[in-house]
Design a protein around this motif. Structure first.
Motif, short mmCIF file in Angstrom:
data_model
loop_
_atom_site.label_atom_id
_atom_site.label_comp_id
_atom_site.label_asym_id
_atom_site.label_seq_id
_atom_site.Cartn_x
_atom_site.Cartn_y
_atom_site.Cartn_z
N ALA A 10 0.86 -1.19 0.00
CA ALA A 10 0.00 0.00 0.00
C ALA A 10 0.89 1.24 0.00
CB ALA A 10 -0.91 0.00 1.23
N TRP A 11 0.39 2.31 -0.59
CA TRP A 11 1.16 3.56 -0.66
C TRP A 11 0.64 4.53 0.37
CZ3 TRP A 11 -0.41 8.45 -3.13
CH2 TRP A 11 0.62 9.39 -3.13
N SER A 12 1.56 5.16 1.10
CA SER A 12 1.21 6.21 2.04
C SER A 12 1.68 7.54 1.50
CB SER A 12 1.88 5.97 3.39
OG SER A 12 1.71 7.12 4.19
N PRO A 13 0.74 8.40 1.05
CA PRO A 13 1.15 9.71 0.55
C PRO A 13 1.75 10.59 1.64
CG PRO A 13 -1.25 9.54 0.63
CD PRO A 13 -0.70 8.19 0.98
N LEU A 14 1.33 10.40 2.89
CA LEU A 14 1.84 11.20 3.99
C LEU A 14 3.33 10.94 4.22
CD1 LEU A 14 0.92 13.21 6.18
CD2 LEU A 14 0.53 11.27 7.67
N ALA A 15 3.73 9.68 4.15
CA ALA A 15 5.13 9.33 4.34
C ALA A 15 5.88 9.21 3.02
CB ALA A 15 5.23 8.00 5.09
N ASN A 25 7.08 -12.12 7.97
CA ASN A 25 6.35 -11.61 9.14
C ASN A 25 6.81 -10.22 9.55
OD1 ASN A 25 4.62 -13.80 9.44
ND2 ASN A 25 6.13 -14.93 10.61
N ALA A 26 7.47 -9.49 8.66
CA ALA A 26 7.90 -8.13 8.94
C ALA A 26 7.07 -7.15 8.12
CB ALA A 26 9.38 -7.97 8.60
N ILE A 27 6.91 -5.94 8.65
CA ILE A 27 6.26 -4.85 7.93
C ILE A 27 7.37 -3.85 7.63
CG2 ILE A 27 4.42 -3.15 7.97
CD1 ILE A 27 3.52 -6.11 8.48
N ARG A 28 7.58 -3.57 6.35
CA ARG A 28 8.67 -2.68 5.96
C ARG A 28 8.15 -1.54 5.08
NH1 ARG A 28 13.28 -6.61 3.82
NH2 ARG A 28 11.57 -7.89 3.10
N SER A 29 8.94 -0.47 5.02
CA SER A 29 8.60 0.65 4.15
C SER A 29 9.72 0.87 3.14
CB SER A 29 8.37 1.92 4.97
OG SER A 29 9.59 2.39 5.50
N ILE A 30 9.31 1.36 1.98
CA ILE A 30 10.26 1.74 0.94
C ILE A 30 9.98 3.19 0.59
CG2 ILE A 30 11.11 1.31 -1.40
CD1 ILE A 30 9.89 -1.51 -1.15
N HIS A 64 -2.67 -8.52 4.65
CA HIS A 64 -3.13 -7.34 3.92
C HIS A 64 -2.80 -6.06 4.69
CE1 HIS A 64 -5.37 -9.92 1.21
NE2 HIS A 64 -5.86 -10.54 2.27
N VAL A 65 -2.50 -5.00 3.94
CA VAL A 65 -2.27 -3.69 4.55
C VAL A 65 -3.19 -2.69 3.88
CG1 VAL A 65 -0.33 -3.17 3.01
CG2 VAL A 65 -0.55 -1.94 5.18
N HIS A 66 -3.74 -1.78 4.67
CA HIS A 66 -4.61 -0.72 4.17
C HIS A 66 -4.19 0.58 4.82
CE1 HIS A 66 -8.18 1.44 2.93
NE2 HIS A 66 -8.29 1.86 4.18
N ILE A 67 -4.02 1.62 4.03
CA ILE A 67 -3.69 2.95 4.54
C ILE A 67 -4.99 3.74 4.68
CG2 ILE A 67 -2.35 5.06 4.16
CD1 ILE A 67 -0.60 2.55 4.44
N THR A 68 -5.19 4.38 5.82
CA THR A 68 -6.41 5.15 6.04
C THR A 68 -6.45 6.36 5.10
OG1 THR A 68 -5.34 6.41 7.81
CG2 THR A 68 -6.63 4.47 8.46
N PRO A 69 -7.66 6.88 4.81
CA PRO A 69 -7.78 8.02 3.90
C PRO A 69 -6.96 9.25 4.30
CG PRO A 69 -9.92 7.03 4.22
CD PRO A 69 -8.97 6.36 5.20
N ASP A 70 -6.79 9.45 5.61
CA ASP A 70 -5.96 10.59 6.03
C ASP A 70 -4.47 10.25 6.04
OD1 ASP A 70 -5.57 9.01 8.28
OD2 ASP A 70 -6.39 10.48 9.69
N ALA A 71 -4.13 9.03 5.64
CA ALA A 71 -2.75 8.55 5.48
C ALA A 71 -1.94 8.57 6.77
CB ALA A 71 -2.03 9.34 4.39
N SER A 72 -2.61 8.51 7.90
CA SER A 72 -1.89 8.55 9.18
C SER A 72 -1.66 7.18 9.79
CB SER A 72 -2.64 9.41 10.19
OG SER A 72 -3.87 8.79 10.52
N THR A 73 -2.35 6.17 9.28
CA THR A 73 -2.31 4.84 9.91
C THR A 73 -2.32 3.75 8.85
OG1 THR A 73 -3.58 5.71 11.77
CG2 THR A 73 -3.48 3.33 11.56
#
Length: 104
Positions: A10-15, A25-30, A64-73
């Protein structure tokens, strides 16, 4: 970075980053601009679930991962029925986790 059988992205526009779940079993960001990869939480630990900071938090089979509409979570659903979240501030992930057990 290497990923083991990616489960969800999932894409986070905030980050300005992608949040990636794979079978480790890890959650990572790129980070989109630099391509830098960092671990948000979890590690290669099967069958364990634990809240915690960064690598001390553990996931069992996140799917599954979902980014909230406000992109904070980022909400992460695991096959074992856990719904957990990772929150962040603009440009910086916070290693604060919460959780809720899903009713089946």
């Amino acid at each position: 970075a290497r990923f083991a059988s990616i489960q969800s992205v999932a894409w986070s526009p905030l980050a300005n980053a992608l949040v990636v779940i794979d079978q480790s079993n890890a959650i990572r960001s790129i980070e989109i601009g630099s391509g830098a990869t960092s671990s948000l939480s979890g590690r290669n630990s099967e069958g364990q679930v634990a809240d915690g900071v960064g690598g001390t938090a553990q996931f069992n089979d996140p799917k599954h991962v979902h980014i909230t509409p406000d992109a904070s979570t980022a909400w992460i659903w695991s096959a074992d029925g856990w719904l957990r979240n990772i929150q962040w501030q603009p440009g910086k992930f916070l290693p604060r986790l919460g959780h809720a057990r899903l009713v089946r």
